[in-house]
Motif scaffolding. Structure first.
Motif, PDB file in Angstrom:
ATOM      1  N   VAL A 230      45.709 -13.010  70.924  1.00 52.59           N
ATOM      2  CA  VAL A 230      44.339 -12.589  71.239  1.00 52.59           C
ATOM      3  C   VAL A 230      43.359 -13.723  70.951  1.00 52.59           C
ATOM      4  O   VAL A 230      42.476 -14.033  71.755  1.00 52.59           O
ATOM      5  N   GLN A 231      43.519 -14.358  69.786  1.00 54.67           N
ATOM      6  CA  GLN A 231      42.617 -15.456  69.418  1.00 54.67           C
ATOM      7  C   GLN A 231      42.750 -16.631  70.390  1.00 54.67           C
ATOM      8  O   GLN A 231      41.787 -17.335  70.671  1.00 54.67           O
ATOM      9  N   GLY A 232      43.963 -16.824  70.908  1.00 53.06           N
ATOM     10  CA  GLY A 232      44.146 -17.878  71.898  1.00 53.06           C
ATOM     11  C   GLY A 232      43.342 -17.613  73.156  1.00 53.06           C
ATOM     12  O   GLY A 232      42.752 -18.533  73.741  1.00 53.06           O
ATOM     13  N   ARG A 233      43.325 -16.329  73.599  1.00 54.15           N
ATOM     14  CA  ARG A 233      42.511 -15.982  74.768  1.00 54.15           C
ATOM     15  C   ARG A 233      41.028 -16.228  74.485  1.00 54.15           C
ATOM     16  O   ARG A 233      40.285 -16.714  75.335  1.00 54.15           O
ATOM     17  N   VAL A 234      40.594 -15.872  73.278  1.00 58.61           N
ATOM     18  CA  VAL A 234      39.195 -16.108  72.892  1.00 58.61           C
ATOM     19  C   VAL A 234      38.878 -17.600  72.955  1.00 58.61           C
ATOM     20  O   VAL A 234      37.846 -18.022  73.491  1.00 58.61           O
ATOM     21  N   ALA A 235      39.786 -18.423  72.409  1.00 57.44           N
ATOM     22  CA  ALA A 235      39.575 -19.876  72.412  1.00 57.44           C
ATOM     23  C   ALA A 235      39.531 -20.424  73.842  1.00 57.44           C
ATOM     24  O   ALA A 235      38.773 -21.352  74.136  1.00 57.44           O
ATOM     25  N   ASP A 236      40.358 -19.859  74.733  1.00 55.53           N
ATOM     26  CA  ASP A 236      40.310 -20.279  76.138  1.00 55.53           C
ATOM     27  C   ASP A 236      38.913 -20.076  76.720  1.00 55.53           C
ATOM     28  O   ASP A 236      38.366 -20.949  77.399  1.00 55.53           O
ATOM     29  N   ILE A 237      38.344 -18.890  76.470  1.00 48.38           N
ATOM     30  CA  ILE A 237      37.013 -18.580  77.001  1.00 48.38           C
ATOM     31  C   ILE A 237      35.958 -19.499  76.394  1.00 48.38           C
ATOM     32  O   ILE A 237      35.087 -20.022  77.095  1.00 48.38           O
ATOM     33  N   LEU A 238      36.023 -19.701  75.090  1.00 50.68           N
ATOM     34  CA  LEU A 238      35.046 -20.572  74.430  1.00 50.68           C
ATOM     35  C   LEU A 238      35.144 -21.999  74.964  1.00 50.68           C
ATOM     36  O   LEU A 238      34.125 -22.676  75.148  1.00 50.68           O
ATOM     37  N   THR A 239      36.367 -22.458  75.223  1.00 52.10           N
ATOM     38  CA  THR A 239      36.544 -23.800  75.798  1.00 52.10           C
ATOM     39  C   THR A 239      35.901 -23.870  77.173  1.00 52.10           C
ATOM     40  O   THR A 239      35.190 -24.836  77.504  1.00 52.10           O
ATOM     41  N   THR A 240      36.136 -22.848  77.992  1.00 51.53           N
ATOM     42  CA  THR A 240      35.539 -22.805  79.324  1.00 51.53           C
ATOM     43  C   THR A 240      34.021 -22.841  79.246  1.00 51.53           C
ATOM     44  O   THR A 240      33.359 -23.495  80.060  1.00 51.53           O
ATOM     45  N   ARG A 241      33.446 -22.186  78.247  1.00 52.87           N
ATOM     46  CA  ARG A 241      31.990 -22.124  78.113  1.00 52.87           C
ATOM     47  C   ARG A 241      31.415 -23.322  77.376  1.00 52.87           C
ATOM     48  O   ARG A 241      30.205 -23.411  77.188  1.00 52.87           O
ATOM     49  N   GLY A 242      32.270 -24.236  76.944  1.00 52.09           N
ATOM     50  CA  GLY A 242      31.784 -25.441  76.279  1.00 52.09           C
ATOM     51  C   GLY A 242      31.578 -25.295  74.789  1.00 52.09           C
ATOM     52  O   GLY A 242      31.072 -26.217  74.144  1.00 52.09           O
ATOM     53  N   GLU A 243      31.986 -24.165  74.208  1.00 60.23           N
ATOM     54  CA  GLU A 243      31.828 -23.958  72.762  1.00 60.23           C
ATOM     55  C   GLU A 243      33.070 -24.511  72.060  1.00 60.23           C
ATOM     56  O   GLU A 243      33.913 -23.781  71.525  1.00 60.23           O
ATOM     57  N   LEU A 244      33.145 -25.846  72.038  1.00 65.90           N
ATOM     58  CA  LEU A 244      34.384 -26.512  71.662  1.00 65.90           C
ATOM     59  C   LEU A 244      34.660 -26.472  70.167  1.00 65.90           C
ATOM     60  O   LEU A 244      35.827 -26.420  69.756  1.00 65.90           O
ATOM     61  N   ASP A 245      33.617 -26.512  69.332  1.00 66.79           N
ATOM     62  CA  ASP A 245      33.842 -26.498  67.884  1.00 66.79           C
ATOM     63  C   ASP A 245      34.548 -25.216  67.451  1.00 66.79           C
ATOM     64  O   ASP A 245      35.527 -25.238  66.688  1.00 66.79           O
ATOM     65  N   GLU A 246      34.048 -24.073  67.926  1.00 69.99           N
ATOM     66  CA  GLU A 246      34.652 -22.799  67.525  1.00 69.99           C
ATOM     67  C   GLU A 246      36.034 -22.639  68.140  1.00 69.99           C
ATOM     68  O   GLU A 246      36.958 -22.111  67.492  1.00 69.99           O
ATOM     69  N   ALA A 247      36.193 -23.092  69.371  1.00 67.98           N
ATOM     70  CA  ALA A 247      37.519 -23.042  69.990  1.00 67.98           C
ATOM     71  C   ALA A 247      38.524 -23.861  69.188  1.00 67.98           C
ATOM     72  O   ALA A 247      39.664 -23.431  68.962  1.00 67.98           O
TER      73      ALA A 247
END
Length: 552
Positions: free
Chosen positions: A252-269
């Protein structure tokens, strides 16, 4: 982002001015190291030099040192190169030595070190070696005597970046996600409605988690990223906890990180990958999932421009795992990602070698026609970067496009048609490029409900209209069709690039109030680039702001 034509023609870059000054103050043998990883930016700078008074009068020679590709015709060794320079350089000439990243191997660097006196005596010209940074570092270490003879090292920043397709989630089922993207929008929406009613009624925790992940993937495929995050943070994490599977939460967290990466929120990803996922796979001894997560971390580092660490992870943390497991497909994919990094660093010959000698043969042996076509597309990317448009276009139309047509893969076909339009645009064939964008590519994304790819394509259409001088329509598309999509998606990176492109188009139009609005947009974009830690974007935006300041 894209450089305005008037800015591209006027050599105001400090590094360029320094090079001009050094070329003017001395005649005869000179040895310049010019650091420039992007072949298109290099060729633009070479064109600027050729159009500069005094420099334009000097004999000019260009020697291509590429050893990979159908057009390769590099000198066999240093002696052959020296003879050619002596014969063709001309009195007080300029010699541009390009694509030398692969040619300058340790043996040739040692030969150059020994030939330095002969070069200086026989070649009465300025040698301009255009090289990526890693090759320059190797030159300094391997040929120290030659290095000490350098006239100067002049570093040019990479060319500005443009909107690029966002990273797509691949954890768990990359091929399944590709299938989702091919499904008509109505079917995906219907399946989402069905899942919303099913999830709460399913008693088995593991089955419920699988349904929640499918639900999230469908939302992601439609560009509904905020909705997908809500599903993952609520139903996803709850289902993972109830399933009592340690890797469930990591998925689940991996899916969240995928979305954050797509949105440019790289630190949290990046935090999720390193703190939430990796430790789980280490405790479980799941070396494959650990290697995949390392690859995702490398993706983020690559997006942030941290190419050295991304390359280290690919070669030291990821590749050995697939070799140990005997997974030739994943090994080939990782080698392709290494080639991506080398391409970004300007090491095109080595990247091309990996594509042709390491990747393609694996996919041919496996009978994997799709992966082979994708790799051929990557080869076409490198050839396009080197200006070999005819061969790149041939690969796109004869090797890549027919595969997607046979497979019925309408999305990959549309992407390839867009890449063909890129080549046509670079060749100045704007009418056909515009026809492809509007008639072949855009309708596919509309039918698939792929709002992000549609917005990117509209930006490409605006680029063509800008090149043709149709600035008002280009501005309308960027303002009404493109930027609102990125705002709704929460795609911070694409939004900041889109704002910067809009600002640059306003500067080109130069109507009353355009400069003030352009400055406002650039300042917004710069704030986001700093927040997201995107150094290339920061540099490009700062350069655009500096051009406004210098014109006031």
């Amino acid at each position: 982002m894209h450089t305005p034509p008037d800015q591209a023609r006027s050599p105001k870059h400090a590094a360029f001015e320094r090079l001009l000054k050094l070329l003017r103050v001395k005649q005869g043998f000179q040895f310049f190291i010019l650091v420039c990883p992007d072949p298109r930016e290099r060729d633009r700078l070479i064109g600027q030099l050729a159009a500069t008074p005094e420099i334009a009068e000097r004999p000019t020679l260009r020697i291509d040192l590429a050893e990979q590709g159908s057009a390769a015709s590099a000198p066999a060794d240093v002696s052959t190169l020296e003879d050619r320079l002596h014969a063709e350089a001309g009195e007080n000439g300029l010699v541009h030595l390009v694509n030398g990243d692969g040619w300058l191997n340790p043996d040739r660097l040692s030969q150059l070190n020994l030939h330095r006196n002969a070069l200086a005596a026989r070649v009465n010209a300025a040698l301009l070696w255009w090289l990526p940074e890693p090759t320059v570092v190797s030159l300094a270490k391997t040929a120290p005597d030659l290095w000490s003879w350098r006239t100067a090292v002049v570093a040019f920043e990479p060319a500005p970046v443009s909107e690029r397709p966002a990273l797509q989630p691949e954890a768990l089922q990359p091929s399944g996600f590709m299938v989702l993207q091919q499904m008509p929008q109505q079917l995906r929406e219907a399946r989402i409605a069905e899942l919303q009613g099913m999830v709460d009624a399913v008693g088995d925790p593991e089955q419920r988690l699988a349904l929640v992940l499918e639900w999230a993937d469908l939302l992601i495929s439609l560009g509904q990223l905020s909705e997908a995050l809500i599903v993952l943070h609520t139903d996803g994490l709850t289902s993972a906890a109830n399933a009592h599977q340690e890797n469930g939460r990591a998925l689940v967290q991996g899916r969240v990180a995928d979305i954050l990466t797509t949105r440019g929120e790289l630190d949290e990803a990046l935090r999720i990958r390193t703190e939430e996922q990796l430790p789980v796979y280490e405790r479980l001894g799941d070396v494959r999932s650990k290697a995949i997560t390392h690859g995702k971390i490398a993706d983020i580092l690559t997006a942030r421009g941290e190419l050295d660490e991304a390359l280290r992870i690919r070669t030291e943390e990821q590749l050995p795992v697939y070799e140990h497991l005997g997974d030739v497909r994943e090994k080939a994919i990782t080698q392709g990602q290494i080639a991506d990094i080398l391409t970004a660093r300007g090491q095109l010959d080595e990247a091309l070698r990996i594509r042709t000698e390491e990747q393609l043969p694996v996919y041919e042996r496996l009978g994997d026609v799709r992966s082979k076509a994708i790799t051929q597309g990557k080869i076409a990317d490198i050839l396009t970067a080197r200006g070999e448009f005819d061969e790149a276009l041939r690969i796109r139309t004869e090797e890549e496009l027919p595969v997607y047509e046979r497979l019925g893969d309408v999305r990959s076909k549309a992407i390839t048609q867009g890449q063909i339009a890129d080549i046509l645009t670079a060749r100045g064939e704007f009418d056909e490029a515009l026809r492809i964008r509007t008639e072949e590519e855009l309708p596919v994304y509309e039918r698939l409900g792929d709002v992000r790819s549609k917005a990117i394509t509209q930006g490409k259409i605006a680029d063509i209209l800008t090149a043709r001088g149709q600035l008002d329509e280009a501005l309308r598309i960027r303002t009404e069709e493109q930027l609102p999509v990125y705002e709704r998606l929460g795609d911070a990176r694409s939004l900041l690039v889109g704002r910067a492109n809009l600002a640059i188009t306003l500067l080109q139009r130069a109507a009353p109030g355009d400069q003030a609005e352009a400055r406002r947009l650039l300042m917004l974009a710069l704030d986001d680039a700093r927040r997201l830690k995107l150094p290339r974007e920061m540099h490009s935006i700062e350069a655009a702001l500096a051009s406004i300041d210098s014109s006031e």
